[in-house]
Design a protein around this motif. Structure first.
Motif, PDB file in Angstrom:
ATOM      1  N   ALA A  81       6.035  -2.932   6.798  1.00  0.00           N
ATOM      2  CA  ALA A  81       5.313  -3.785   5.846  1.00  0.00           C
ATOM      3  C   ALA A  81       3.956  -4.191   6.410  1.00  0.00           C
ATOM      4  CB  ALA A  81       6.134  -5.021   5.508  1.00  0.00           C
ATOM      5  N   VAL A  82       3.929  -4.544   7.683  1.00  0.00           N
ATOM      6  CA  VAL A  82       2.667  -4.938   8.309  1.00  0.00           C
ATOM      7  C   VAL A  82       1.715  -3.743   8.378  1.00  0.00           C
ATOM      8  CG1 VAL A  82       1.585  -5.808  10.419  1.00  0.00           C
ATOM      9  CG2 VAL A  82       3.752  -6.781   9.645  1.00  0.00           C
ATOM     10  N   ARG A  83       2.239  -2.588   8.787  1.00  0.00           N
ATOM     11  CA  ARG A  83       1.395  -1.379   8.857  1.00  0.00           C
ATOM     12  C   ARG A  83       0.823  -1.028   7.491  1.00  0.00           C
ATOM     13  NH1 ARG A  83       5.707   0.608  12.001  1.00  0.00           N
ATOM     14  NH2 ARG A  83       6.384   1.924  10.245  1.00  0.00           N
ATOM     15  N   GLN A  84       1.684  -1.091   6.470  1.00  0.00           N
ATOM     16  CA  GLN A  84       1.244  -0.760   5.114  1.00  0.00           C
ATOM     17  C   GLN A  84       0.223  -1.770   4.597  1.00  0.00           C
ATOM     18  OE1 GLN A  84       1.776   2.257   4.307  1.00  0.00           O
ATOM     19  NE2 GLN A  84       3.494   2.318   2.876  1.00  0.00           N
ATOM     20  N   ALA A  85       0.426  -3.027   4.936  1.00  0.00           N
ATOM     21  CA  ALA A  85      -0.516  -4.062   4.503  1.00  0.00           C
ATOM     22  C   ALA A  85      -1.893  -3.820   5.115  1.00  0.00           C
ATOM     23  CB  ALA A  85       0.005  -5.449   4.888  1.00  0.00           C
ATOM     24  N   ARG A  86      -1.906  -3.416   6.372  1.00  0.00           N
ATOM     25  CA  ARG A  86      -3.184  -3.113   7.024  1.00  0.00           C
ATOM     26  C   ARG A  86      -3.865  -1.922   6.382  1.00  0.00           C
ATOM     27  NH1 ARG A  86      -0.310  -3.518  12.820  1.00  0.00           N
ATOM     28  NH2 ARG A  86      -0.629  -5.764  13.262  1.00  0.00           N
ATOM     29  N   ALA A  87      -3.069  -0.922   6.031  1.00  0.00           N
ATOM     30  CA  ALA A  87      -3.646   0.316   5.504  1.00  0.00           C
ATOM     31  C   ALA A  87      -4.015   0.230   4.027  1.00  0.00           C
ATOM     32  CB  ALA A  87      -2.655   1.470   5.714  1.00  0.00           C
ATOM     33  N   LEU A  88      -3.183  -0.447   3.239  1.00  0.00           N
ATOM     34  CA  LEU A  88      -3.338  -0.429   1.779  1.00  0.00           C
ATOM     35  C   LEU A  88      -4.061  -1.646   1.217  1.00  0.00           C
ATOM     36  CD1 LEU A  88       0.251   0.876   0.960  1.00  0.00           C
ATOM     37  CD2 LEU A  88      -1.863   2.214   1.045  1.00  0.00           C
ATOM     38  N   ALA A 142      -2.914 -10.351   3.322  1.00  0.00           N
ATOM     39  CA  ALA A 142      -2.475 -10.536   1.930  1.00  0.00           C
ATOM     40  C   ALA A 142      -1.743 -11.867   1.805  1.00  0.00           C
ATOM     41  CB  ALA A 142      -1.539  -9.397   1.511  1.00  0.00           C
ATOM     42  N   GLN A 143      -1.488 -12.271   0.563  1.00  0.00           N
ATOM     43  CA  GLN A 143      -0.573 -13.368   0.303  1.00  0.00           C
ATOM     44  C   GLN A 143       0.847 -12.812   0.377  1.00  0.00           C
ATOM     45  OE1 GLN A 143      -1.328 -16.473  -0.067  1.00  0.00           O
ATOM     46  NE2 GLN A 143      -3.505 -16.475  -0.586  1.00  0.00           N
ATOM     47  N   VAL A 144       1.813 -13.641   0.735  1.00  0.00           N
ATOM     48  CA  VAL A 144       3.197 -13.182   0.841  1.00  0.00           C
ATOM     49  C   VAL A 144       4.093 -14.003  -0.084  1.00  0.00           C
ATOM     50  CG1 VAL A 144       5.203 -12.907   2.348  1.00  0.00           C
ATOM     51  CG2 VAL A 144       2.912 -12.410   3.227  1.00  0.00           C
ATOM     52  N   LEU A 145       4.871 -13.295  -0.895  1.00  0.00           N
ATOM     53  CA  LEU A 145       5.869 -13.916  -1.760  1.00  0.00           C
ATOM     54  C   LEU A 145       7.224 -13.432  -1.281  1.00  0.00           C
ATOM     55  CD1 LEU A 145       6.687 -15.558  -4.246  1.00  0.00           C
ATOM     56  CD2 LEU A 145       6.261 -13.531  -5.643  1.00  0.00           C
ATOM     57  N   VAL A 146       8.039 -14.348  -0.797  1.00  0.00           N
ATOM     58  CA  VAL A 146       9.321 -14.001  -0.196  1.00  0.00           C
ATOM     59  C   VAL A 146      10.414 -13.910  -1.251  1.00  0.00           C
ATOM     60  CG1 VAL A 146      11.157 -14.895   1.291  1.00  0.00           C
ATOM     61  CG2 VAL A 146       8.786 -14.927   2.066  1.00  0.00           C
ATOM     62  N   LYS A 156      -2.779  -5.920  -6.732  1.00  0.00           N
ATOM     63  CA  LYS A 156      -2.154  -4.854  -5.949  1.00  0.00           C
ATOM     64  C   LYS A 156      -0.996  -5.425  -5.135  1.00  0.00           C
ATOM     65  CE  LYS A 156      -6.023  -3.729  -3.949  1.00  0.00           C
ATOM     66  NZ  LYS A 156      -6.998  -3.014  -3.076  1.00  0.00           N
ATOM     67  N   VAL A 157       0.170  -4.785  -5.254  1.00  0.00           N
ATOM     68  CA  VAL A 157       1.389  -5.313  -4.634  1.00  0.00           C
ATOM     69  C   VAL A 157       2.032  -4.276  -3.712  1.00  0.00           C
ATOM     70  CG1 VAL A 157       3.663  -6.332  -5.050  1.00  0.00           C
ATOM     71  CG2 VAL A 157       1.806  -6.726  -6.674  1.00  0.00           C
ATOM     72  N   LEU A 158       2.492  -4.759  -2.564  1.00  0.00           N
ATOM     73  CA  LEU A 158       3.291  -3.962  -1.640  1.00  0.00           C
ATOM     74  C   LEU A 158       4.701  -4.529  -1.659  1.00  0.00           C
ATOM     75  CD1 LEU A 158       3.687  -1.973   0.789  1.00  0.00           C
ATOM     76  CD2 LEU A 158       2.919  -3.840   2.271  1.00  0.00           C
ATOM     77  N   VAL A 159       5.702  -3.684  -1.851  1.00  0.00           N
ATOM     78  CA  VAL A 159       7.097  -4.135  -1.932  1.00  0.00           C
ATOM     79  C   VAL A 159       7.830  -3.785  -0.643  1.00  0.00           C
ATOM     80  CG1 VAL A 159       9.285  -3.918  -3.168  1.00  0.00           C
ATOM     81  CG2 VAL A 159       7.125  -3.841  -4.436  1.00  0.00           C
ATOM     82  N   VAL A 169       1.535  -1.319  -8.111  1.00  0.00           N
ATOM     83  CA  VAL A 169       2.297  -1.205  -6.868  1.00  0.00           C
ATOM     84  C   VAL A 169       1.618  -0.146  -6.003  1.00  0.00           C
ATOM     85  CG1 VAL A 169       4.510  -0.643  -5.808  1.00  0.00           C
ATOM     86  CG2 VAL A 169       4.455  -1.860  -7.990  1.00  0.00           C
ATOM     87  N   VAL A 170       1.099  -0.562  -4.852  1.00  0.00           N
ATOM     88  CA  VAL A 170       0.329   0.363  -4.012  1.00  0.00           C
ATOM     89  C   VAL A 170       1.147   0.953  -2.878  1.00  0.00           C
ATOM     90  CG1 VAL A 170      -1.872  -0.720  -4.553  1.00  0.00           C
ATOM     91  CG2 VAL A 170      -0.540  -1.552  -2.601  1.00  0.00           C
ATOM     92  N   GLY A 171       2.353   0.409  -2.633  1.00  0.00           N
ATOM     93  CA  GLY A 171       3.157   0.952  -1.549  1.00  0.00           C
ATOM     94  C   GLY A 171       4.485   0.254  -1.412  1.00  0.00           C
ATOM     95  N   GLU A 172       5.304   0.771  -0.483  1.00  0.00           N
ATOM     96  CA  GLU A 172       6.618   0.200  -0.225  1.00  0.00           C
ATOM     97  C   GLU A 172       6.923   0.276   1.266  1.00  0.00           C
ATOM     98  OE1 GLU A 172      10.029   2.740  -1.427  1.00  0.00           O
ATOM     99  OE2 GLU A 172       8.482   4.036  -2.297  1.00  0.00           O
ATOM    100  N   ALA A 173       7.871  -0.551   1.709  1.00  0.00           N
ATOM    101  CA  ALA A 173       8.269  -0.566   3.108  1.00  0.00           C
ATOM    102  C   ALA A 173       9.729  -0.961   3.205  1.00  0.00           C
ATOM    103  CB  ALA A 173       7.405  -1.546   3.893  1.00  0.00           C
ATOM    104  N   ALA A 174      10.437  -0.363   4.184  1.00  0.00           N
ATOM    105  CA  ALA A 174      11.864  -0.634   4.344  1.00  0.00           C
ATOM    106  C   ALA A 174      12.167  -1.610   5.473  1.00  0.00           C
ATOM    107  CB  ALA A 174      12.617   0.680   4.587  1.00  0.00           C
ATOM    108  N   ASP A 175      11.137  -2.032   6.204  1.00  0.00           N
ATOM    109  CA  ASP A 175      11.345  -3.041   7.249  1.00  0.00           C
ATOM    110  C   ASP A 175      10.039  -3.784   7.492  1.00  0.00           C
ATOM    111  OD1 ASP A 175       9.767  -1.697   9.409  1.00  0.00           O
ATOM    112  OD2 ASP A 175      11.355  -0.202   9.251  1.00  0.00           O
TER     113      ASP A 175
END
Length: 216
Positions: free
Chosen positions: A40-47, A76-80, A4-7, A30-36
């Motif tokens: 991203a942190v909020r989405q990571a907590r939720a998804l 989550a793990q983070v890939l920059v 599961k990936v968040l972009v 792809v479980v979600g996206e974020a523009a800042d």
């Protein structure tokens, strides 16, 4: 197992492209996206994604701060992802605990492979910049970094594994070099991270480079 990936990227077109590539990949969702970064942190907590694909330069909360929060909370793990092949942002992101980084020019197959590797606990560095990264550390390290307390607790084999991490080797490559199984390598890597109080194998690689422990 589906990864599961968040972009997270502030450019809508880039974000859409990344989501399209990953969304069509086998074994990736792809479980979600974020523009800042804050989103991203909020989405990571939720998804609860396995991997956050994180742009480093975003308005408001940048990718480095967001990476630090995601890793600190164990979300989550983070890939920059970065447009720049070597800058202070990359160093800071790796120190914050990112599992690695890729250039935004990365080809689709490599991106998909990297996401899966990171989800499996591997570190990923863009091959074309690994040498630059190592050279930069060597150039900027005016004096050897203070050795962490746990370094003396490593066994000889664990020090060998740490040296291989410093050279940017994968688990498979370490197994071949040291003539041991990949499962054994994973065990040694886990113990190295625990003893040195590190969050990722890339942080271990940085430590090895700074202390002159990286093998050729």
């Amino acid at each position: 197992m589906t990864v599961k990936v968040l972009v997270a990227d502030d450019h809508g077109a880039i974000r859409a492209g990344l989501m399209l590539i990953l969304g069509n990949a086998e074994g990736v969702e792809v479980v979600g996206e974020a523009a800042d970064g804050a989103a991203a942190v909020r989405q990571a907590r939720a998804l609860k994604p396995d991997v956050v694909l994180m742009d480093v330069r975003m308005p408001g909360t940048d990718g480095i701060t967001a990476t630090r929060e995601v890793i600190a909370e164990g979300l989550a793990q983070v890939l920059v992802l970065t447009t720049f092949d070597l800058d202070e942002y990359v160093h800071a992101a790796l120190r914050a605990g990112a599992a690695g980084f890729l250039l935004k020019s990365v080809e689709a197959p490599r991106l998909i492979e990297a996401v899966k590797l990171v989800a499996a606990g591997e570190g990923v560095l863009a091959p074309q910049v690994t040498r630059k990264l190592i050279t930069a550390f060597a150039r900027t390290a005016g004096k050897p970094a203070a050795a962490p307390a746990g370094l003396g607790d490593l066994t000889d084999r664990e020090r060998e594994v740490l040296g291989c991490l410093g050279a940017g080797l994968s688990n498979a490559q370490i197994a071949t070099r040291l003539h041991i199984g990949e499962t054994t390598v994973k065990t040694h890597v886990s113990r190295v991270l625990t003893k040195l109080d590190l969050r990722s194998r890339v942080q271990a690689a940085i430590l090895a480079q700074e202390n002159g422990l990286a093998t050729e």
